[in-house]
Write a protein that holds these residues in place. Structure first.
Motif, PDB file in Angstrom:
ATOM      1  N   ILE A 508      12.606   0.162  -0.324  1.00  0.00           N
ATOM      2  CA  ILE A 508      11.245   0.416   0.135  1.00  0.00           C
ATOM      3  C   ILE A 508      10.352  -0.748  -0.269  1.00  0.00           C
ATOM      4  O   ILE A 508      10.114  -0.986  -1.444  1.00  0.00           O
ATOM      5  CB  ILE A 508      10.741   1.754  -0.409  1.00  0.00           C
ATOM      6  N   VAL A 509       9.911  -1.508   0.740  1.00  0.00           N
ATOM      7  CA  VAL A 509       9.073  -2.680   0.513  1.00  0.00           C
ATOM      8  C   VAL A 509       7.680  -2.355   1.033  1.00  0.00           C
ATOM      9  O   VAL A 509       7.525  -2.051   2.217  1.00  0.00           O
ATOM     10  CB  VAL A 509       9.647  -3.915   1.251  1.00  0.00           C
ATOM     11  N   SER A 510       6.712  -2.405   0.173  1.00  0.00           N
ATOM     12  CA  SER A 510       5.335  -2.059   0.555  1.00  0.00           C
ATOM     13  C   SER A 510       5.288  -0.741   1.319  1.00  0.00           C
ATOM     14  O   SER A 510       4.545  -0.601   2.285  1.00  0.00           O
ATOM     15  CB  SER A 510       4.714  -3.151   1.421  1.00  0.00           C
ATOM     16  N   GLY A 511       6.093   0.199   0.913  1.00  0.00           N
ATOM     17  CA  GLY A 511       6.071   1.509   1.553  1.00  0.00           C
ATOM     18  C   GLY A 511       6.873   1.592   2.842  1.00  0.00           C
ATOM     19  O   GLY A 511       6.990   2.648   3.432  1.00  0.00           O
ATOM     20  N   HIS A 512       7.455   0.480   3.291  1.00  0.00           N
ATOM     21  CA  HIS A 512       8.275   0.523   4.504  1.00  0.00           C
ATOM     22  C   HIS A 512       9.737   0.647   4.120  1.00  0.00           C
ATOM     23  O   HIS A 512      10.238  -0.116   3.306  1.00  0.00           O
ATOM     24  CB  HIS A 512       8.118  -0.757   5.326  1.00  0.00           C
ATOM     25  N   ASN A 513      10.423   1.598   4.745  1.00  0.00           N
ATOM     26  CA  ASN A 513      11.842   1.767   4.438  1.00  0.00           C
ATOM     27  C   ASN A 513      12.647   0.734   5.199  1.00  0.00           C
ATOM     28  O   ASN A 513      12.564   0.685   6.421  1.00  0.00           O
ATOM     29  CB  ASN A 513      12.340   3.133   4.923  1.00  0.00           C
ATOM     30  N   LEU A 514      13.425  -0.014   4.480  1.00  0.00           N
ATOM     31  CA  LEU A 514      14.249  -1.012   5.150  1.00  0.00           C
ATOM     32  C   LEU A 514      15.699  -0.786   4.776  1.00  0.00           C
ATOM     33  O   LEU A 514      16.035  -0.688   3.599  1.00  0.00           O
ATOM     34  CB  LEU A 514      13.799  -2.413   4.721  1.00  0.00           C
ATOM     35  N   PHE A 537      14.315  -6.093  -5.634  1.00  0.00           N
ATOM     36  CA  PHE A 537      13.988  -6.368  -7.039  1.00  0.00           C
ATOM     37  C   PHE A 537      12.512  -6.051  -7.241  1.00  0.00           C
ATOM     38  O   PHE A 537      11.737  -6.065  -6.283  1.00  0.00           O
ATOM     39  CB  PHE A 537      14.343  -7.810  -7.432  1.00  0.00           C
ATOM     40  N   PRO A 538      12.115  -5.728  -8.484  1.00  0.00           N
ATOM     41  CA  PRO A 538      10.740  -5.257  -8.692  1.00  0.00           C
ATOM     42  C   PRO A 538       9.710  -6.324  -8.346  1.00  0.00           C
ATOM     43  O   PRO A 538       9.904  -7.502  -8.646  1.00  0.00           O
ATOM     44  CB  PRO A 538      10.696  -4.953 -10.195  1.00  0.00           C
ATOM     45  N   HIS A 539       8.632  -5.893  -7.695  1.00  0.00           N
ATOM     46  CA  HIS A 539       7.574  -6.810  -7.289  1.00  0.00           C
ATOM     47  C   HIS A 539       6.255  -6.131  -7.609  1.00  0.00           C
ATOM     48  O   HIS A 539       6.092  -4.945  -7.336  1.00  0.00           O
ATOM     49  CB  HIS A 539       7.708  -7.081  -5.795  1.00  0.00           C
ATOM     50  N   ASP A 540       5.312  -6.877  -8.181  1.00  0.00           N
ATOM     51  CA  ASP A 540       4.126  -6.189  -8.703  1.00  0.00           C
ATOM     52  C   ASP A 540       3.198  -5.631  -7.630  1.00  0.00           C
ATOM     53  O   ASP A 540       2.424  -4.718  -7.894  1.00  0.00           O
ATOM     54  CB  ASP A 540       3.361  -7.053  -9.721  1.00  0.00           C
ATOM     55  N   VAL A 541       3.263  -6.128  -6.412  1.00  0.00           N
ATOM     56  CA  VAL A 541       2.421  -5.555  -5.355  1.00  0.00           C
ATOM     57  C   VAL A 541       3.236  -4.707  -4.384  1.00  0.00           C
ATOM     58  O   VAL A 541       2.896  -3.576  -4.055  1.00  0.00           O
ATOM     59  CB  VAL A 541       1.666  -6.673  -4.594  1.00  0.00           C
ATOM     60  N   LYS A 542       4.374  -5.267  -3.947  1.00  0.00           N
ATOM     61  CA  LYS A 542       5.140  -4.573  -2.915  1.00  0.00           C
ATOM     62  C   LYS A 542       5.990  -3.430  -3.468  1.00  0.00           C
ATOM     63  O   LYS A 542       6.620  -2.701  -2.711  1.00  0.00           O
ATOM     64  CB  LYS A 542       6.089  -5.556  -2.232  1.00  0.00           C
ATOM     65  N   GLY A 543       6.057  -3.284  -4.770  1.00  0.00           N
ATOM     66  CA  GLY A 543       6.958  -2.276  -5.347  1.00  0.00           C
ATOM     67  C   GLY A 543       8.333  -2.887  -5.485  1.00  0.00           C
ATOM     68  O   GLY A 543       8.792  -3.179  -6.575  1.00  0.00           O
TER      69      GLY A 543
END
Ligand code: 6R9
Length: 635
Positions: A508-514, A537-543
């Motif tokens: 889940i990248v920025s709330g989008h399921n990929l 991998f963890p990202h401070d904005v995109k999750g």
């Protein structure tokens, strides 16, 4: 007795107990009291998860638009149904009343009919966040056509795949869209997509950005002149409770996106009931969900749920950063928003800007804050709670899925005490179970396992379009007689649930399921690429952000690696869309594989997340030697 509005925790437990002990009586009462039907049901529920088959309100007849529009005309005709806030803050907002919505939906529905659309036909809607998006959705529902909304940020390939999968006869689109300072050539994307779709007969085009576009003779028509000529009356088609209402695609861990099919009556009842309770919506509140209607959140909680309650729902065309990062707060102040529903990725992006912009605006109208789409981390939760809600507005961290149609686990604001990062308690009627790897249910509290649901709820997706077998395999095969969500969760000492994240290959990248597979498939189309593997991998904005490990066909490839990285991201953008671009691309000599040839993503995930001391047993790998090499070249 009315179970419709839950007011305190004791009542929640009472209603919850009733909803699981006597689910049929419970949902029957809700359906009787709060909706209009052309014919009542013969049977409330028929189900068998082993087939799987679920039918709610069997035999009932209705039209969802009569519930969302017509029945409000007498009492709420002049109330704003949709409040449109354009991308440009200097363009005036538009209030569409229930009366006006009725007229506009009817006209649109008549245009669909005149262009050959009948009950059961599929219509693809590729429209930006403007009123015509909601109106076209409702117009389809009015005449019983099945809408398939495709997020207007998807590429032409993603669009054509979805059009072809459900054999859409028509595409509704716009000349283009505004996104902050940018414009996007939507019609150009549609033209490209339609080169590989033979099923589409007509394209209706909304004028939004006034760009100069190509209109194909005999296929493409401007919408407005057709609407101007159309009658403002359109009788609602009488639908069966289990007739499909829409298809919405969601990524799977492998292969084609899954066209989740939602049907009419159960979806309506559940989205309306959850909307009312999960947001504690009261008459005259102004409610705003920042999602796009291209996602399930927009379907259920911008369009159907709010309108079924006669609510005022805000539809925002723009982005949180335009003209600056204060835009959301500007809109909250301007329209005196009472309920605000957004995603953790947006909260993190806004939190990064500090508190100056959020402090500039009067947010005192807010009563309820919502979060959806991915786990909300503790820091973001506190920032939202302290700076937006001023510690007065409860945060509802609501867990659900495209497949579930509506909110499944959530605090009820002012009823359930909240706890950061916890979605807390199951919603009324929802029976979660945590399962261990052997397929046994974990009883009691303080356990962690795979999240399943034991009993059907009214808005469960009924199938995958054209592929019931895949539906069965994906959701009903992991555990006997259970719907498997694909998520992991834990239950704490008081029975609160915390969602720990996906247990499959969905990122889940920025709330989008990929799904990893479609991205890897795209990368592998690059002529220099032999194989690839994607992990989050963890990202401070995109999750989460995407990390790609790419093996080149020619290990000594002399071309510039940065150019190759750009080309790979370009291919991904073309095939899926910019949301699936990789943040990091590491070229490597091999990928760790099991003896059966499966890529061990677990190891790659740990390396990408810099957790190298915790790689687990690598000795069973086919090629353990590649691991050190990958670590040494980590980005
Ligand atoms: C509504 C929606 C579904 C997946 C789901 C889960 C994640 C959604 C969440 C959450 C933790 C929450 N998810 N809400 N995880 N806490 N409050 O987002 O549907 O796009 O299909 O995504 O999103 O992993 O399985 P969809």
């Amino acid at each position: 007795m009315s179970n419709y509005h839950i007011k305190h925790l004791e009542e929640y437990y009472q209603v919850y107990r009733k909803s699981v002990r006597e689910p049929e009586n419970f949902w029957e009462e809700i359906a009787e009291e709060h909706f209009i039907w052309s014919k009542k049901w013969d049977k409330v529920l028929e189900w068998d998860f082993s087939k799987p088959e679920v039918k709610w309100f069997k035999g009932a007849k209705l039209n969802i638009t009569e519930n969302c529009i017509d029945r409000h005309l007498a009492t709420r005709g002049d109330k704003t149904a949709i409040l449109f806030e354009p991308n440009d803050p200097n363009e005036p907002a538009e209030n569409i009343t229930y009366k006006q919505l009725h007229i506009r939906v009817n006209q649109f529905a008549n245009v669909l009919k005149e262009n050959g659309i009948k009950k059961g036909d599929r219509v693809c809607i590729y429209v930006p966040m403007i009123p015509e998006l909601a109106i076209s959705v409702l117009a389809c529902a009015r005449i019983g056509a099945i809408h398939s909304v495709v997020f207007a940020g998807f590429s032409s390939t993603a669009l054509s795949t979805r059009i072809n999968d459900s054999d859409c006869k028509m595409v509704i689109t716009a000349d283009g869209s505004f996104r902050g300072k940018k414009t996007i050539d939507l019609k150009g994307i549609v033209d490209e997509a339609l080169e590989s779709c033979t099923c589409v007969e007509n394209v209706l085009v909304v004028k939004r950005i006034n760009s100069d576009i190509h209109m194909k003779e005999g296929r493409d028509k401007w919408l407005q002149p057709l609407l101007d000529k159309a009658s403002t009356e359109c009788k609602a088609e009488i639908m069966d409770a289990e007739d499909p209402l829409f298809i919405l695609y969601t990524s799977g861990s492998t292969g084609m996106p899954k066209g989740m099919v939602h049907t009419t009556a159960g979806y309506m009842v559940y989205t309306a009931y959850t909307f009312k309770n999960a947001f504690q919506y009261r008459e005259n509140d102004v409610y705003w969900c920042t999602a796009d209607i291209g996602w399930i959140t927009g379907h259920s909680y911008i369009v159907y749920g709010p309108l079924a309650n006669g609510a005022t729902t805000v539809l925002f065309e723009g982005v949180p950063s335009y003209p600056d990062f204060g835009r959301f707060w500007d809109i909250v102040e301007k329209h005196k928003i009472n309920q605000f529903y957004t995603a953790p990725t947006a909260i993190r992006a806004l939190a990064k800007q500090g508190t100056e912009l959020v402090d500039k605006y009067d947010l005192s109208s807010l009563k309820v804050l919502g979060s959806v789409g991915e786990p909300i981390n503790e820091e973001a939760w506190h920032w939202y709670n302290d700076n937006v809600g001023k510690k007065k507005s409860p945060i509802i961290d609501s867990w659900w899925q495209t497949e579930t149609g509506g909110i499944m686990i959530t605090p009820i604001p002012y009823v359930t005490p909240t706890k950061p990062t916890y979605a807390t308690l199951p919603f009324i009627g929802i029976q979660p179970a945590l399962m261990d790897e052997n397929g046994d249910e974990l009883k009691g509290n303080q356990v962690e396992g795979r999240l399943c649901i034991k009993f059907p709820w009214p808005s469960i997706a009924r199938t995958i379009w054209g592929n019931h077998q895949r539906y069965k395999e994906t959701y009903f095969s992991a555990f006997d007689n259970m719907y498997f969500t694909g998520d992991g969760a834990l239950r704490d000492e008081v029975g609160y649930y915390r969602i720990t994240g996906r247990v499959d290959d969905v990122i889940i990248v920025s709330g989008h399921n990929l799904g990893t597979a479609p991205i890897e498939d795209s990368i592998n189309e690059h002529p220099a690429v032999a194989e690839s593997a994607i992990v989050g991998f963890p990202h401070d904005v995109k999750g989460s952000a995407l990390y790609g490990y790419v093996i080149l066909k020619d290990a000594g490839e002399s071309r510039n690696h940065d150019n190759l990285r750009k080309e790979i991201n370009q291919i991904i953008t073309e095939h899926i869309g910019p949301i699936a671009k990789l943040d990091k691309i590491q070229f490597s000599d091999g990928l760790p594989k099991t003896r059966s040839g499966k890529i061990m993503r677990r190891i790659l995930r740990k390396i990408a997340s810099n957790e190298m001391d915790n790689l687990g047993d690598t000795s069973t790998l086919l090629n353990p030697e590649v691991v050190q090499n990958i670590i040494d070249n980590r980005l």
